[in-house]
Design an enzyme around this catalytic site. Structure first.
Site, PDB file in Angstrom:
ATOM      1  N   GLU A   3      10.709  19.231 -24.477  1.00 59.23           N
ATOM      2  CA  GLU A   3       9.972  19.489 -23.231  1.00 59.23           C
ATOM      3  C   GLU A   3      10.521  20.750 -22.559  1.00 59.23           C
ATOM      4  OE1 GLU A   3       7.291  17.838 -22.485  1.00 59.23           O
ATOM      5  OE2 GLU A   3       7.471  15.885 -23.447  1.00 59.23           O
ATOM      6  N   LYS A  21       7.833  23.299 -13.673  1.00 65.72           N
ATOM      7  CA  LYS A  21       6.956  22.141 -13.451  1.00 65.72           C
ATOM      8  C   LYS A  21       6.512  22.103 -11.996  1.00 65.72           C
ATOM      9  CE  LYS A  21       5.715  17.493 -14.397  1.00 65.72           C
ATOM     10  NZ  LYS A  21       5.877  16.260 -15.121  1.00 65.72           N
ATOM     11  N   GLU A  53      -4.067  17.182 -11.626  1.00 67.86           N
ATOM     12  CA  GLU A  53      -4.555  17.607 -12.943  1.00 67.86           C
ATOM     13  C   GLU A  53      -6.066  17.789 -12.988  1.00 67.86           C
ATOM     14  OE1 GLU A  53      -2.265  16.090 -16.245  1.00 67.86           O
ATOM     15  OE2 GLU A  53      -3.898  16.508 -17.609  1.00 67.86           O
ATOM     16  N   HIS A  56       0.846  12.892 -29.416  1.00 68.30           N
ATOM     17  CA  HIS A  56       0.373  11.524 -29.161  1.00 68.30           C
ATOM     18  C   HIS A  56      -0.258  10.922 -30.410  1.00 68.30           C
ATOM     19  CE1 HIS A  56       0.124  12.352 -24.555  1.00 68.30           C
ATOM     20  NE2 HIS A  56       1.300  11.876 -24.904  1.00 68.30           N
ATOM     21  N   ASN A 100       0.700  19.794 -21.174  1.00 63.94           N
ATOM     22  CA  ASN A 100       0.503  18.952 -22.362  1.00 63.94           C
ATOM     23  C   ASN A 100       0.500  19.733 -23.664  1.00 63.94           C
ATOM     24  OD1 ASN A 100       0.294  16.386 -21.126  1.00 63.94           O
ATOM     25  ND2 ASN A 100      -1.700  17.010 -20.330  1.00 63.94           N
ATOM     26  N   ARG A 110      -2.684  21.934 -14.483  1.00 58.37           N
ATOM     27  CA  ARG A 110      -1.619  20.995 -14.881  1.00 58.37           C
ATOM     28  C   ARG A 110      -1.734  20.577 -16.344  1.00 58.37           C
ATOM     29  NH1 ARG A 110       1.203  16.102 -11.369  1.00 58.37           N
ATOM     30  NH2 ARG A 110       2.575  15.437 -13.044  1.00 58.37           N
ATOM     31  N   LYS A 126       3.497  11.564 -11.492  1.00 60.69           N
ATOM     32  CA  LYS A 126       2.681  10.690 -12.355  1.00 60.69           C
ATOM     33  C   LYS A 126       3.434   9.384 -12.529  1.00 60.69           C
ATOM     34  CE  LYS A 126      -0.092  13.830 -15.177  1.00 60.69           C
ATOM     35  NZ  LYS A 126      -0.356  14.337 -16.538  1.00 60.69           N
ATOM     36  N   ARG A 164       0.817  -1.244   0.000  1.00 60.79           N
ATOM     37  CA  ARG A 164       0.000   0.000   0.000  1.00 60.79           C
ATOM     38  C   ARG A 164       0.838   1.276   0.000  1.00 60.79           C
ATOM     39  NH1 ARG A 164      -3.161  -3.188   3.599  1.00 60.79           N
ATOM     40  NH2 ARG A 164      -4.803  -4.152   2.351  1.00 60.79           N
ATOM     41  N   HIS A 181       1.102  17.973 -26.978  1.00 68.27           N
ATOM     42  CA  HIS A 181       0.985  16.532 -26.763  1.00 68.27           C
ATOM     43  C   HIS A 181      -0.229  15.916 -27.459  1.00 68.27           C
ATOM     44  CE1 HIS A 181       4.095  17.415 -23.883  1.00 68.27           C
ATOM     45  NE2 HIS A 181       4.199  16.165 -23.492  1.00 68.27           N
ATOM     46  N   HIS A 235       9.045  10.124 -28.402  1.00 66.86           N
ATOM     47  CA  HIS A 235       7.978  10.940 -27.810  1.00 66.86           C
ATOM     48  C   HIS A 235       8.293  12.435 -27.954  1.00 66.86           C
ATOM     49  CE1 HIS A 235       4.986  12.284 -24.917  1.00 66.86           C
ATOM     50  NE2 HIS A 235       5.944  12.894 -24.232  1.00 66.86           N
TER      51      HIS A 235
HETATM   52  P1  NAD Z   1      13.453   5.794 -21.896  1.00 67.85           P
HETATM   53  O1  NAD Z   1      13.277   5.648 -20.461  1.00 67.85           O
HETATM   54  O2  NAD Z   1      13.008   4.678 -22.770  1.00 67.85           O
HETATM   55  O3  NAD Z   1      14.998   6.105 -22.206  1.00 67.85           O
HETATM   56  C1  NAD Z   1      15.404   6.265 -23.536  1.00 67.85           C
HETATM   57  C2  NAD Z   1      16.617   5.382 -23.870  1.00 67.85           C
HETATM   58  O4  NAD Z   1      17.774   5.959 -23.299  1.00 67.85           O
HETATM   59  C3  NAD Z   1      16.518   3.973 -23.307  1.00 67.85           C
HETATM   60  O5  NAD Z   1      17.089   3.066 -24.227  1.00 67.85           O
HETATM   61  C4  NAD Z   1      17.391   4.051 -22.058  1.00 67.85           C
HETATM   62  O6  NAD Z   1      17.910   2.802 -21.657  1.00 67.85           O
HETATM   63  C5  NAD Z   1      18.474   4.975 -22.528  1.00 67.85           C
HETATM   64  N1  NAD Z   1      19.172   5.730 -21.491  1.00 67.85           N
HETATM   65  C6  NAD Z   1      18.658   6.246 -20.358  1.00 67.85           C
HETATM   66  N2  NAD Z   1      19.593   6.989 -19.735  1.00 67.85           N
HETATM   67  C7  NAD Z   1      20.710   6.913 -20.482  1.00 67.85           C
HETATM   68  C8  NAD Z   1      22.006   7.491 -20.373  1.00 67.85           C
HETATM   69  N3  NAD Z   1      22.312   8.349 -19.386  1.00 67.85           N
HETATM   70  N4  NAD Z   1      22.926   7.192 -21.310  1.00 67.85           N
HETATM   71  C9  NAD Z   1      22.612   6.389 -22.354  1.00 67.85           C
HETATM   72  N5  NAD Z   1      21.400   5.841 -22.532  1.00 67.85           N
HETATM   73  C10 NAD Z   1      20.452   6.107 -21.599  1.00 67.85           C
HETATM   74  O7  NAD Z   1      12.701   7.108 -22.461  1.00 67.85           O
HETATM   75  P2  NAD Z   1      12.463   8.558 -21.848  1.00 67.85           P
HETATM   76  O8  NAD Z   1      12.353   9.448 -23.004  1.00 67.85           O
HETATM   77  O9  NAD Z   1      13.425   8.877 -20.765  1.00 67.85           O
HETATM   78  O10 NAD Z   1      11.039   8.408 -21.152  1.00 67.85           O
HETATM   79  C11 NAD Z   1       9.876   8.099 -21.882  1.00 67.85           C
HETATM   80  C12 NAD Z   1       8.864   7.548 -20.927  1.00 67.85           C
HETATM   81  O11 NAD Z   1       8.521   8.563 -19.973  1.00 67.85           O
HETATM   82  C13 NAD Z   1       7.557   7.128 -21.579  1.00 67.85           C
HETATM   83  O12 NAD Z   1       7.158   5.899 -21.045  1.00 67.85           O
HETATM   84  C14 NAD Z   1       6.572   8.218 -21.165  1.00 67.85           C
HETATM   85  O13 NAD Z   1       5.248   7.737 -21.064  1.00 67.85           O
HETATM   86  C15 NAD Z   1       7.123   8.608 -19.823  1.00 67.85           C
HETATM   87  N6  NAD Z   1       6.773   9.973 -19.389  1.00 67.85           N
HETATM   88  C16 NAD Z   1       6.257  10.122 -18.158  1.00 67.85           C
HETATM   89  C17 NAD Z   1       5.945  11.378 -17.683  1.00 67.85           C
HETATM   90  C18 NAD Z   1       5.443  11.541 -16.277  1.00 67.85           C
HETATM   91  O14 NAD Z   1       5.053  12.660 -15.910  1.00 67.85           O
HETATM   92  N7  NAD Z   1       5.472  10.509 -15.474  1.00 67.85           N
HETATM   93  C19 NAD Z   1       6.185  12.505 -18.477  1.00 67.85           C
HETATM   94  C20 NAD Z   1       6.730  12.317 -19.746  1.00 67.85           C
HETATM   95  C21 NAD Z   1       7.029  11.043 -20.201  1.00 67.85           C
HETATM   96  N1  GLY Z   2       4.091  15.342 -18.296  1.00 70.44           N
HETATM   97  C1  GLY Z   2       2.906  16.033 -17.912  1.00 70.44           C
HETATM   98  C2  GLY Z   2       2.635  16.032 -16.454  1.00 70.44           C
HETATM   99  O1  GLY Z   2       3.447  15.614 -15.662  1.00 70.44           O
HETATM  100  O2  GLY Z   2       1.593  16.444 -16.043  1.00 70.44           O
END
Ligand code: NAD
Ligand code: GLY
Length: 358
Positions: free
Chosen positions: A183, A225, A235, A250, A243, A239, A141, A119, A246, A263
């Site tokens: 971003e 942020k 949100e 998306h 987006n 918030r 998130k 939990r 986005h 992305h």
């Molecule tokens: P990712 O986590 O897939 O990383 C991208 C690539 O870079 C991967 O292959 C990873 O292994 C590699 N990598 C990571 N750090 C590295 C480093 N220092 N050196 C070399 N390689 C490295 O992608 P991302 O763009 O970081 O994140 C995308 C994800 O984030 C999606 O799932 C998306 O939905 C999520 N997201 C979440 C939020 C939120 O608010 N929670 C916001 C935006 C995106």
């Molecule tokens: N990436 C959008 C949010 O965190 O709300």
């Protein structure tokens, strides 16, 4: 070290930004923690796990490692369960702490695991991509994907702290840097004209990973942020402005199939499309759209969207989480640094698509 504080109703926490921060993670572990599990993937693990483990072992606690496969397709229920397998088989209790070492994929799945294990246990974000440092690790998130939708299973659950080592960005490839920069510039466009202008003036330094420029861009993005999340953690209103770009982005990602454009690349193009739509609706000065196109192009993101049929675009945008009562809702800008959210008619959306596709 630069520190940004996030104040939300569920508590406050720090974002600590410092070159070499990976070597000091022991200081981030709460004093009553009973054990630690690092969640990472083979790519990030090969680069940084030994340093992170060494620094966490300074706490004197047991440190377990959970390595998940690398990639968005593994942000799923099966891999979530692998985290629980390790926590349970090692009898980790409610005072155990998870450490998310990786990009947004690792951050999102680890945060979700922490939010439901027994939990809720504490977790620390150690984001290693630019996108994760300026966006996904901040604000609570968390999610895994469902076969019928991305990020559809998740929670709002804040980390204990976010620990940002800007040196780890040196091992990212150029596309990942472009993706994160989309971003960064988004924050200027929605909230802070001065920051937008600073990005325009410092784009070459950012692209060449100049440490001072990166530190400032990451800190300012996190401050903006934190401001938004502090006003609207879950949100229910403000918030949503995070987006910007986005809704189009998306649609591009899912229309082309996930993984074809990163992305952040899709968001970059979406910023152009959102500014064209804003211009049509609010009669913005033409120079604004030109400045958005120019900055998006210079960070290395596409400025022309894929040529789906208008019907396909609308279908893809109808599944956006912001929509209500079947109307497509957009984040729009009224000038650089000011934004709002509103429903837009299909006719206007189609005009903006026609102006921004090949
Ligand atoms: P990712 O986590 O897939 O990383 C991208 C690539 O870079 C991967 O292959 C990873 O292994 C590699 N990598 C990571 N750090 C590295 C480093 N220092 N050196 C070399 N390689 C490295 O992608 P991302 O763009 O970081 O994140 C995308 C994800 O984030 C999606 O799932 C998306 O939905 C999520 N997201 C979440 C939020 C939120 O608010 N929670 C916001 C935006 C995106
Ligand atoms: N990436 C959008 C949010 O965190 O709300």
């Amino acid at each position: 070290m630069n520190v940004v504080t996030v104040n939300v109703p569920s508590g406050s926490y720090s974002i600590n930004i410092e070159p070499g921060r990976l070597d000091f993670l022991d200081s981030a572990v709460p004093s009553d923690a009973t054990s630690i599990a690092i969640v990472t993937n083979p790519k990030v693990g090969a680069l940084y796990l030994s340093r992170v483990k060494e620094s966490l072992l300074k706490t004197g606690l047991s440190v377990f490692v959970i390595e998940l496969p690398d990639g968005e397709i593994y942000k799923d229920w099966v891999n979530l369960n692998k985290i629980f397998d390790v926590l349970l088989s090692n009898k980790m209790d409610r005072h155990a702490v998870l450490v998310a070492l990786g990009g947004g994929v690792i951050g999102d799945i680890t945060g979700f695991a922490a939010s439901v294990y027994m939990r809720g246990i504490r977790f620390i974000q150690v984001p290693t991509t630019l996108l994760a440092q300026v966006d996904s690790s901040v604000g609570g998130k968390t999610a895994v994907n469902h076969p019928l939708g991305k990020n559809m299973i998740g929670s709002f659950y804040q980390p204990e702290s976010v620990e940002i080592d800007i040196d780890v960005l040196n091992t990212l490839d150029a596309k990942q840097i472009s993706s994160g920069l989309s971003e960064v510039i988004k924050y200027g466009l929605i909230l802070d004209q001065d920051f937008w202008v600073w990005c325009e003036n410092n784009i070459n330094k950012l692209l060449s990973l100049d440490k001072d420029a990166l530190s400032y861009a990451i800190q300012r993005s996190c401050e903006l942020k934190a401001y938004v999340v502090g006003k609207d953690e879950k949100e229910s209103g403000l918030r949503a402005i995070l987006n910007l770009g986005h809704t189009f982005g998306h649609a591009i990602e899912s229309g082309l199939g996930y993984g074809n454009w990163l992305h952040g690349e899709a968001v970059g193009c979406g910023l152009v499309q959102a500014s064209v739509l804003s211009s049509l609706l609010f009669n913005l000065d033409e120079s604004i759209v030109e400045r958005v196109k120019s900055l998006v192009k210079s960070i290395g993101c596409p400025i022309t969207a894929p040529n789906f049929s208008l019907e396909k675009w609308i279908d893809l945008m109808l599944v956006d989480k912001k929509n209500q009562h079947g109307k497509i809702r957009f984040v729009l800008i009224t000038k650089i640094g000011e934004s709002l959210v509103q429903d837009v008619s299909e006719d206007m959306i189609k005009l903006a698509i026609q102006e921004t596709t090949k």
